[in-house]
Design a protein around this motif. Structure first.
Motif, PDB file in Angstrom:
ATOM      1  N   GLY A  13       0.817  -1.207   0.000  1.00 48.31           N
ATOM      2  CA  GLY A  13       0.000   0.000   0.000  1.00 48.31           C
ATOM      3  C   GLY A  13       0.851   1.258   0.000  1.00 48.31           C
ATOM      4  O   GLY A  13       0.555   2.234  -0.698  1.00 48.31           O
ATOM      5  N   THR A  14       1.924   1.232   0.777  1.00 47.10           N
ATOM      6  CA  THR A  14       2.814   2.395   0.848  1.00 47.10           C
ATOM      7  C   THR A  14       3.507   2.639  -0.472  1.00 47.10           C
ATOM      8  O   THR A  14       3.609   3.782  -0.948  1.00 47.10           O
ATOM      9  CB  THR A  14       3.856   2.196   1.960  1.00 47.10           C
ATOM     10  OG1 THR A  14       3.198   1.917   3.193  1.00 47.10           O
ATOM     11  CG2 THR A  14       4.715   3.438   2.123  1.00 47.10           C
ATOM     12  N   LEU A  15       4.003   1.588  -1.105  1.00 43.95           N
ATOM     13  CA  LEU A  15       4.682   1.736  -2.397  1.00 43.95           C
ATOM     14  C   LEU A  15       3.706   2.158  -3.489  1.00 43.95           C
ATOM     15  O   LEU A  15       4.053   2.939  -4.379  1.00 43.95           O
ATOM     16  CB  LEU A  15       5.371   0.426  -2.774  1.00 43.95           C
ATOM     17  CG  LEU A  15       6.540   0.018  -1.869  1.00 43.95           C
ATOM     18  CD1 LEU A  15       7.089  -1.343  -2.277  1.00 43.95           C
ATOM     19  CD2 LEU A  15       7.649   1.067  -1.910  1.00 43.95           C
ATOM     20  N   ALA A  16       2.461   1.652  -3.426  1.00 42.86           N
ATOM     21  CA  ALA A  16       1.450   2.088  -4.398  1.00 42.86           C
ATOM     22  C   ALA A  16       1.167   3.579  -4.254  1.00 42.86           C
ATOM     23  O   ALA A  16       0.950   4.284  -5.246  1.00 42.86           O
ATOM     24  CB  ALA A  16       0.167   1.281  -4.217  1.00 42.86           C
ATOM     25  N   SER A  17       1.200   4.061  -3.018  1.00 40.25           N
ATOM     26  CA  SER A  17       0.949   5.487  -2.791  1.00 40.25           C
ATOM     27  C   SER A  17       2.042   6.359  -3.413  1.00 40.25           C
ATOM     28  O   SER A  17       1.805   7.528  -3.710  1.00 40.25           O
ATOM     29  CB  SER A  17       0.839   5.777  -1.291  1.00 40.25           C
ATOM     30  OG  SER A  17       2.101   5.669  -0.642  1.00 40.25           O
ATOM     31  N   CYS A  18       3.240   5.795  -3.601  1.00 39.63           N
ATOM     32  CA  CYS A  18       4.322   6.564  -4.242  1.00 39.63           C
ATOM     33  C   CYS A  18       3.909   7.012  -5.634  1.00 39.63           C
ATOM     34  O   CYS A  18       4.199   8.141  -6.055  1.00 39.63           O
ATOM     35  CB  CYS A  18       5.587   5.716  -4.351  1.00 39.63           C
ATOM     36  SG  CYS A  18       6.336   5.281  -2.781  1.00 39.63           S
ATOM     37  N   LEU A  19       3.240   6.141  -6.362  1.00 40.80           N
ATOM     38  CA  LEU A  19       2.819   6.464  -7.723  1.00 40.80           C
ATOM     39  C   LEU A  19       1.684   7.472  -7.723  1.00 40.80           C
ATOM     40  O   LEU A  19       1.717   8.474  -8.445  1.00 40.80           O
ATOM     41  CB  LEU A  19       2.391   5.184  -8.451  1.00 40.80           C
ATOM     42  CG  LEU A  19       1.762   5.371  -9.837  1.00 40.80           C
ATOM     43  CD1 LEU A  19       2.762   6.018 -10.789  1.00 40.80           C
ATOM     44  CD2 LEU A  19       1.268   4.045 -10.385  1.00 40.80           C
ATOM     45  N   PHE A  20       0.675   7.216  -6.887  1.00 40.85           N
ATOM     46  CA  PHE A  20      -0.513   8.061  -6.927  1.00 40.85           C
ATOM     47  C   PHE A  20      -0.289   9.409  -6.242  1.00 40.85           C
ATOM     48  O   PHE A  20      -0.891  10.408  -6.629  1.00 40.85           O
ATOM     49  CB  PHE A  20      -1.688   7.337  -6.267  1.00 40.85           C
ATOM     50  CG  PHE A  20      -2.055   6.054  -6.947  1.00 40.85           C
ATOM     51  CD1 PHE A  20      -2.545   6.056  -8.244  1.00 40.85           C
ATOM     52  CD2 PHE A  20      -1.899   4.831  -6.312  1.00 40.85           C
ATOM     53  CE1 PHE A  20      -2.874   4.881  -8.890  1.00 40.85           C
ATOM     54  CE2 PHE A  20      -2.234   3.650  -6.940  1.00 40.85           C
ATOM     55  CZ  PHE A  20      -2.720   3.674  -8.239  1.00 40.85           C
ATOM     56  N   ALA A  21       0.573   9.440  -5.238  1.00 37.10           N
ATOM     57  CA  ALA A  21       0.733  10.659  -4.452  1.00 37.10           C
ATOM     58  C   ALA A  21       1.424  11.766  -5.224  1.00 37.10           C
ATOM     59  O   ALA A  21       1.175  12.944  -4.974  1.00 37.10           O
ATOM     60  CB  ALA A  21       1.514  10.359  -3.167  1.00 37.10           C
ATOM     61  N   ILE A  22       2.319  11.410  -6.150  1.00 40.04           N
ATOM     62  CA  ILE A  22       3.079  12.458  -6.834  1.00 40.04           C
ATOM     63  C   ILE A  22       2.346  13.010  -8.052  1.00 40.04           C
ATOM     64  O   ILE A  22       2.847  13.926  -8.711  1.00 40.04           O
ATOM     65  CB  ILE A  22       4.474  11.954  -7.265  1.00 40.04           C
ATOM     66  CG1 ILE A  22       4.357  10.786  -8.243  1.00 40.04           C
ATOM     67  CG2 ILE A  22       5.300  11.563  -6.058  1.00 40.04           C
ATOM     68  CD1 ILE A  22       5.697  10.324  -8.785  1.00 40.04           C
TER      69      ILE A  22
END
Length: 443
Positions: A13-22
Motif C-alpha cells: 500500500g505504501t509503495l502504491a501510494s508513491c505512484l498516486f501521491a506524486i
C-alpha cells in the motif's frame, strides 16, 4: 494472523501510494474506491482475501499518501506573478528555488504527526474519546454551523484599490468575498442534488461524491497548471532544514489541534481543521506553518483510521474509514494494534521515500515541463472518473469544475467548495435537510 503477509500488504500500500501521491490532484480516496471495486469483484468471483491484508494495504495507502502528497502540493503548484504575494509558504519556497526544503519541512511535520498519533492519541483514544463523543454528539449540529459561519466570515473583503471612488472600489473589494459565497452555496446546492437525486448508479453509490470532488478541487488545479505561463526557477538541494525542537513542538501543537479536530468532528476536513488551528494558535513562522500543515494532514487522514479502529469508539470519519468499513468490520484490540503497527511501518517507510521521490520529481521537472505532467494527471483523473462512474460521473465532474474554477478566477479560497458537504450535512443534522431539499424541488 500471519505477520509476514501483513507486512508485505502494508508495504504494498505504501509503495502504491508513491505512484498516486506524486500526481497532482489525484486523491487517495479515489484510489481506495478503485481498490474497493476490485476487492468486491474478487469476492464475487470467489477469491478469498484476508481482512487483515485489506486493512494493512488500505492503511499503508492512506498513510503513505498523506506523507508523499506533499511533493505535488509544493513542486507542482507554481503561482503566476499575479498571486505571488498571496501564495502559501510552500509555493514561496518553490519560487525561491527551495522546493526540496519546503517538501522536507512538511514531511518532518508528517513524521511528527505519526509520533503524535502513536504515542499520544492511541493510548488515550479508547478511554477518553468515547466519553467525549457521547457528550458532544447532541451538539454537533450547532458546532458545524459555527464552523461554517467562521469559514465564511474569514473570507474577508480584499482589494478596494482599483476602480472609481464609491461603487467601483466597493465592487473591487467584495469581488473575492462574493465569489467565495457563490462557491459555497453553489457547491452546497450540488451536494443536495447528489444526496437526494444522485444520477450515479447504485452499484457505485459509495463513490457518489467522488466525481464532484474531483471537479471541485483536482480539475481546477490541473487546468491552472496547464494555462500558467510561469517558469519554475532552478531548484537547489539544501543541506539543512533549519528546524529546532521549539519549531517541532509548536508545529505539532498547532497541526495536531487542527487535524485532530477535523478527524473527530463529522464532515470537517483537514483544510478546515488547518484553518481553525492557524487562527487559534496564530503561528507566523513560515517553518511552523508548513510543518503544522504536515502534522494536520497526517493526523486528519491517518487519525481518522485510528478512531475507526479504537475499541469502544469505532468512529467512522472520512472517506477512508467508510471504504474500509464496507470491506472489514473492526473487532477489538487486535485490529487496533494491527492498524497502529501498519501506521508505524508505513509512516517510517514513506518518510524515508520522501527525499528520493522529491529528488526524482525535481529531476523530472528539469526534463519535462510541469504543464505536461499536469496534463497527464488530468487524463488519468478523467479515466478514473469514467471507469468508476461512467459518463454521468464525467458530467458531474464538469459541473463541479465550473464551480471549482470560481475561486481560482476571482481570488477567493478554494475551501469554500466544501459547501458540497458542509451545507447539506449541517441541514440534515439540524433536522431541516428534507425541507430545504423540498424547497429546491429535489423531493
Amino acid at each position: 494472523m500471519v505477520v509476514f503477509p501483513v507486512i508485505l500488504a502494508v508495504l504494498g500500500g505504501t509503495l502504491a501510494s508513491c505512484l498516486f501521491a506524486i500526481l497532482p490532484g489525484l486523491h487517495v480516496y479515489n484510489v481506495m474506491g478503485l481498490a474497493a471495486m476490485f476487492l468486491y469483484g474478487a469476492q464475487d468471483a470467489g477469491m478469498a482475501i484476508g481482512g487483515e491484508l485489506v486493512v494493512a494495504f488500505m492503511v499503508g495507502l492512506v498513510c503513505g499518501w498523506s506523507m508523499l502528497n506533499t511533493i505535488p502540493s509544493v513542486l507542482l503548484g507554481a503561482p503566476d506573478e499575479s498571486a505571488i504575494f498571496t501564495v502559501l509558504p510552500g509555493q514561496k519556497y518553490l519560487m525561491g528555488g527551495r522546493g526540496y526544503e519546503g517538501v522536507m519541512i512538511i514531511g518532518v511535520g508528517g513524521l511528527a504527526g505519526i509520533g503524535l498519533l502513536l504515542f499520544v492519541v492511541a493510548p488515550l483514544a479508547p478511554k477518553f474519546l468515547p466519553v467525549a463523543h457521547d457528550v458532544l454528539m447532541p451538539h454537533m449540529h450547532w458546532i458545524l454551523w459555527v464552523i461554517i459561519t467562521f469559514i465564511l466570515m474569514t473570507e474577508w473583503p480584499k482589494g478596494g484599490n482599483f476602480g472609481e471612488a464609491g461603487w467601483g472600489k466597493f465592487f473591487d473589494a467584495w469581488k473575492g468575498l462574493g465569489a467565495g459565497l457563490l462557491t459555497f452555496f453553489l457547491s452546497g446546492w450540488l451536494g443536495f442534488i447528489l444526496l437526494y437525486r444522485s444520477p450515479v448508479s447504485v452499484d457505485v453509490a459509495f463513490q457518489n461524491i467522488m466525481p464532484a470532488f474531483v471537479g471541485l478541487f483536482a480539475v481546477p488545479w490541473c487546468l491552472l497548471n496547464l494555462v500558467s505561463g510561469v517558469q519554475v526557477p532552478e531548484q537547489r538541494i539544501g543541506k539543512s532544514l533549519g528546524i529546532t525542537g521549539d519549531v517541532i513542538l509548536r508545529s505539532a501543537a498547532a497541526g495536531g489541534l487542527g487535524g485532530g479536530f477535523a478527524a473527530f468532528f463529522p464532515v470537517v476536513t483537514g483544510g478546515v481543521g488547518g484553518l481553525l488551528a492557524g487562527h487559534a494558535t496564530a503561528q507566523r513562522d513560515e517553518r511552523v506553518f508548513m510543518m503544522s500543515q504536515g502534522v494536520s494532514k497526517m493526523v486528519y487522514y491517518t487519525g481518522a483510521l485510528v478512531l475507526f479502529f479504537a475499541p469502544g469508539l469505532n468512529l467512522t470519519r472520512g472517506g477512508g474509514a467508510w471504504i474500509i468499513g464496507g470491506l472489514y468490520e473492526p473487532s477489538g484490540w487486535s485490529d487496533y494494534f494491527l492498524a497502529l503497527g501498519c501506521i508505524a511501518i508505513s509512516g517510517a517507510v514513506s518518510f524515508l521515500l520522501l527525499s528520493p521521490l522529491t529528488r526524482f520529481t525535481l529531476w523530472l521537472m528539469g526534463r519535462v515541463d510541469y504543464r505536461t505532467i499536469s496534463g497527464a494527471a488530468l487524463l488519468i483523473i478523467l479515466l478514473m472518473v469514467y471507469l468508476v462512474t461512467g459518463w454521468v460521473g464525467i458530467f458531474i465532474m464538469v459541473v463541479g469544475a465550473g464551480i471549482g474554477l470560481i475561486p481560482v478566477l476571482f481570488g477567493s479560497r478554494r475551501l469554500n467548495a466544501l459547501g458540497i458537504l458542509l451545507l447539506p450535512i449541517a441541514c440534515n443534522m439540524s433536522g431541516c435537510g428534507s425541507a430545504v431539499a423540498a424547497w429546491l424541488g429535489l423531493v
